[in-house]
Motif scaffolding. Structure first.
Motif, short mmCIF file in Angstrom:
data_model
loop_
_atom_site.label_atom_id
_atom_site.label_comp_id
_atom_site.label_asym_id
_atom_site.label_seq_id
_atom_site.Cartn_x
_atom_site.Cartn_y
_atom_site.Cartn_z
N GLY A 1 3.98 4.49 -7.57
CA GLY A 1 3.16 5.10 -6.53
C GLY A 1 4.00 5.37 -5.29
O GLY A 1 3.84 6.40 -4.63
N ARG A 2 4.91 4.43 -4.97
CA ARG A 2 5.69 4.62 -3.73
C ARG A 2 6.64 5.81 -3.84
O ARG A 2 6.92 6.49 -2.85
CB ARG A 2 6.38 3.33 -3.28
CG ARG A 2 7.31 2.66 -4.22
CD ARG A 2 7.43 1.16 -3.98
NE ARG A 2 6.65 0.46 -4.99
CZ ARG A 2 6.75 -0.82 -5.27
NH1 ARG A 2 7.56 -1.58 -4.58
NH2 ARG A 2 6.01 -1.37 -6.21
N ASP B 1 -4.62 7.56 -1.26
CA ASP B 1 -3.91 6.51 -1.98
C ASP B 1 -4.88 5.92 -3.01
O ASP B 1 -5.75 5.11 -2.66
CB ASP B 1 -3.42 5.44 -0.99
CG ASP B 1 -2.74 4.27 -1.67
OD1 ASP B 1 -2.82 4.17 -2.91
OD2 ASP B 1 -2.15 3.43 -0.96
N HIS C 1 -5.41 1.87 -6.37
CA HIS C 1 -6.36 0.86 -6.87
C HIS C 1 -7.60 1.49 -7.52
O HIS C 1 -8.51 0.77 -7.88
CB HIS C 1 -6.89 0.01 -5.70
CG HIS C 1 -5.85 -0.82 -5.02
ND1 HIS C 1 -6.14 -1.66 -3.98
CD2 HIS C 1 -4.52 -0.96 -5.22
CE1 HIS C 1 -5.05 -2.26 -3.55
NE2 HIS C 1 -4.04 -1.84 -4.28
N SER D 1 -1.09 4.68 -9.03
CA SER D 1 -0.04 3.75 -9.47
C SER D 1 -0.37 3.20 -10.85
O SER D 1 -1.54 2.93 -11.15
CB SER D 1 0.04 2.59 -8.47
OG SER D 1 0.81 1.53 -9.02
N LYS E 1 -2.31 -2.91 -11.66
CA LYS E 1 -3.22 -1.84 -11.25
C LYS E 1 -4.28 -1.58 -12.34
O LYS E 1 -4.44 -2.37 -13.26
CB LYS E 1 -2.42 -0.57 -10.94
CG LYS E 1 -1.40 -0.77 -9.82
CD LYS E 1 -2.06 -1.20 -8.54
CE LYS E 1 -1.14 -1.18 -7.34
NZ LYS E 1 0.01 -2.07 -7.45
C1 LIG Z 1 -2.71 0.21 -1.95
C2 LIG Z 1 -1.42 0.50 -2.64
N1 LIG Z 1 -0.89 1.73 -2.52
C3 LIG Z 1 0.28 2.05 -3.10
C4 LIG Z 1 0.97 1.13 -3.85
C5 LIG Z 1 2.27 1.53 -4.45
O1 LIG Z 1 2.20 1.65 -5.83
P1 LIG Z 1 3.47 1.28 -6.71
O2 LIG Z 1 3.51 -0.19 -6.87
O3 LIG Z 1 3.22 1.99 -8.01
O4 LIG Z 1 4.65 1.82 -6.00
C6 LIG Z 1 0.45 -0.16 -4.03
C7 LIG Z 1 1.11 -1.19 -4.82
O5 LIG Z 1 2.18 -1.56 -4.74
C8 LIG Z 1 -0.78 -0.48 -3.39
O6 LIG Z 1 -1.32 -1.70 -3.52
#
Ligand SMILES: Cc1ncc(COP(=O)(O)O)c(C=O)c1O
Length: 416
Positions: free
Chosen positions: A59-60, A155, A158, A179, A184
Motif C-alpha cells: 500500500g505504501r 486509503d 483496511h 493493501s 489486512k
Molecule cells: C491505514 C493503513 N494505510 C496504509 C497502510 C500501508 O499498507 P502496506 O502495509 O501494504 O504498505 C497500512 C498498513 O501498513 C495501514 O494500516
C-alpha cells in the motif's frame, strides 16, 4: 483457546494459500512477470467498480506513486488523520511534503468538520482512511475537496469490500489504494493496488508504474516462504514462552520478513524495498485470496455481531451502520481496562496487541516528532490511543472462540 489467535500473525492464510505459496517457491519462472498481474488488476477494477488499477508491492508503494503523480513536493501539505500507521506518513515525508494531522471522531475516522481549518494555500491533497473497515464520511470529505480544489486520496488498506451509500470504498477518491499486507482484509504477505478514478492522473501513474522495477528475487522468495514458516514454525512455537522469545528475536532482526514496518520506518525513512511493482508470484497469492473475499468478510461481519452482543458499551463502532456496509477488519473497543485485557487474554493464547495503540502514529515505537506530529494536535486520537484494544474477526477465529473471547473480555471490562 487451544490454538494461538492473533490479528497480526497472518490470520488470512489457509491451507490452500500455504500450498500455493510453496508451489510458487519452486516455480521461479513465475516470480516476476506473468499473466496473473494483469488478471488481478482487471478483476479488481471490475469487481469494485474502480478506474484503471495498477499493482505495487505494498500500500505504501501505491501511496508514493500517487503523491509523485500529483507532483506533491517540498513545501506542499497533505492532510491526514491522527491515529494512522507510519506506512502512510512516510511516503508523504519522502516527497518532501508536510503531513498535517486532523483529529478523529469517535469512530476512528477523520473528523470532516475539522478538515477545513487545516487547509492552507499549500494543501494539495486529503487522505481519508476507512479505519478497521468502517467507512468514513467520504461523501462529506469529497465535497470539501471539490470546494477547495484538493485531490482526494482514499486509503482503503483496511476496507476492501466495504461500502458507503451503495458504492465500494475506493470508488470515491480521485485515486485510492489498497493493501494486501499480512494482517489486512486479504493478504499476499506484501502487496497493494492503486486505482485511478480521475482520468487526468492516469497517464502519469501509468508512467510511474512502468518505470517501477520488480522487487529482487530474494525479496520475493522471502515473501513466498513466509506463509509456510508462519503456519508450521512460528504459530506452533508462539504457544510457548521460549517460542515467543524466539519470535521476538527474529522480529527484532527482521528475519523471515516478520516485520510489516521496519526500524527505519519508525524513524521516518521509507526503505528502498518499496516503490516496486507487485511481482507475479504475489499476484497469484492475492488472486487466490480475492476469490475468498466474500467468505472472509461475511465471517468478519458475523463475528462482529457476536462482539456487539456482549460488548456494545465499550465498542467503538455503532450497531447502526447508517449508509455504511463495514467489513470489520478488527473490532476495536475503548476501555480503561485495555492493558489488563491484553495481558489477561495472553493466558488464553489470544494475543491482542496489534500495535494500534499508545501513539498517534503507530506502531508505538514510531518517533512521533519525525512524523511531524506535535503533541496536543489531535486530542481525541491521543486519548483513544491510550485505551484502545481490538478484537480479532478473521477467518481463523471460529464463532465459538469469538463467543468465548467476548465473554472473557466482558468480565474484564466489568472488573472493579
Ligand atoms: C491505514 C493503513 N494505510 C496504509 C497502510 C500501508 O499498507 P502496506 O502495509 O501494504 O504498505 C497500512 C498498513 O501498513 C495501514 O494500516
Amino acid at each position: 483457546m487451544k490454538k494461538v489467535i492473533s490479528s497480526i500473525l497472518s490470520p488470512n492464510f489457509e491451507k490452500d494459500d500455504v500450498s500455493l505459496s510453496l508451489k510458487l517457491v519452486f516455480s521461479p519462472g513465475r516470480w516476476k512477470k506473468g499473466l496473473e498481474i494483469q488478471e488481478m488488476e482487471r478483476t479488481f477494477k471490475e469487481k469494485f467498480n474502480l478506474g484503471d488499477c495498477f499493482s505495487f508491492n505494498s500500500g505504501r508503494s501505491c501511496l508514493l506513486a500517487i503523491l509523485q503523480a500529483m507532483n506533491i513536493k517540498k513545501g506542499d501539505e497533505v492532510i491526514i488523520q491522527g491515529f494512522t500507521c507510519n506506512a502512510v506518513v512516510n511516503p508523504i515525508i519522502k516527497t518532501g511534503a508536510r503531513p498535517v494531522f486532523v483529529d478523529l471522531k469517535s469512530d476512528l475516522n477523520i473528523d470532516e468538520k475539522k478538515i477545513e481549518e487545516k487547509i492552507s494555500p499549500r494543501t494539495k491533497a486529503v487522505i481519508v482512511q476507512h479505519t478497521f473497515g468502517w467507512p468514513a464520511e467520504i461523501g462529506a470529505v469529497k465535497g470539501i475537496c471539490q470546494r477547495n480544489n484538493l485531490y482526494l486520496i482514499e486509503d482503503c488498506a483496511h476496507s476492501l469490500g466495504a461500502e458507503y451509500d451503495g458504492k465500494y470504498c475506493g470508488s470515491f477518491g480521485d485515486v485510492s489504494f489498497f493493501s494486501f499486507g499480512k494482517d489486512k482484509i486479504i493478504s499476499s504477505v506484501f502487496g497493494g493496488m492503486l486505482a485511478v478514478n480521475n482520468r487526468n492522473l492516469l497517464n502519469r501513474i501509468k508512467e510511474i508504474y512502468e518505470n517501477s522495477p520488480f522487487p529482487s528475487s530474494f525479496w520475493i522468495f522471502e515473501q513466498l516462504i513466509y506463509p509456510f514458516l508462519m503456519e508450521y514454525v512460528f504459530l506452533p512455537l508462539f504457544r510457548f514462552r521460549p517460542g515467543r522469545i524466539f519470535w521476538s528475536m527474529m522480529f527484532e532482526l527482521n528475519a523471515f520478513s516478520l516485520r510489516s514496518v521496519t526500524k527505519e520506518e519508525n524513524q521516518g525513512i521509507l526503505p528502498s524495498s518499496f516503490g516496486k511493482k507487485l511481482p507475479n508470484a504475489l499476484a497469484c497469492l492475492a488472486l487466490n485470496q480475492l476469490n475468498k473475499l466474500e467468505k472472509f468478510n461475511e465471517h468478519r461481519r458475523k463475528i462482529a455481531w457476536i462482539y456487539f452482543k456482549e460488548l456494545k458499551d465499550v465498542a467503538v463502532f455503532s450497531e447502526d451502520f447508517g449508509k455504511r456496509k463495514p467489513v470489520f477488519m478488527r473490532f476495536p473497543l475503548v476501555s480503561d481496562k485495555s492493558a489488563l485485557i491484553i495481558s489477561e487474554m495472553r493466558k488464553f493464547n489470544v494475543f491482542l496487541n496489534d500495535g494500534w495503540r499508545e501513539t498517534i502514529i503507530v506502531p508505538p515505537k514510531t518517533v512521533q516528532e519525525k512524523m511531524g506530529y506535535e503533541k496536543g494536535e489531535c486530542r481525541l486520537a491521543e486519548k483513544i490511543s491510550k485505551n484502545i484494544v481490538s478484537l480479532p474477526t478473521h477467518i481463523r477465529v471460529s464463532f465459538e472462540e469469538a463467543k468465548e473471547i467476548a465473554s472473557i473480555v466482558k468480565s474484564l471490562v466489568n472488573k472493579r
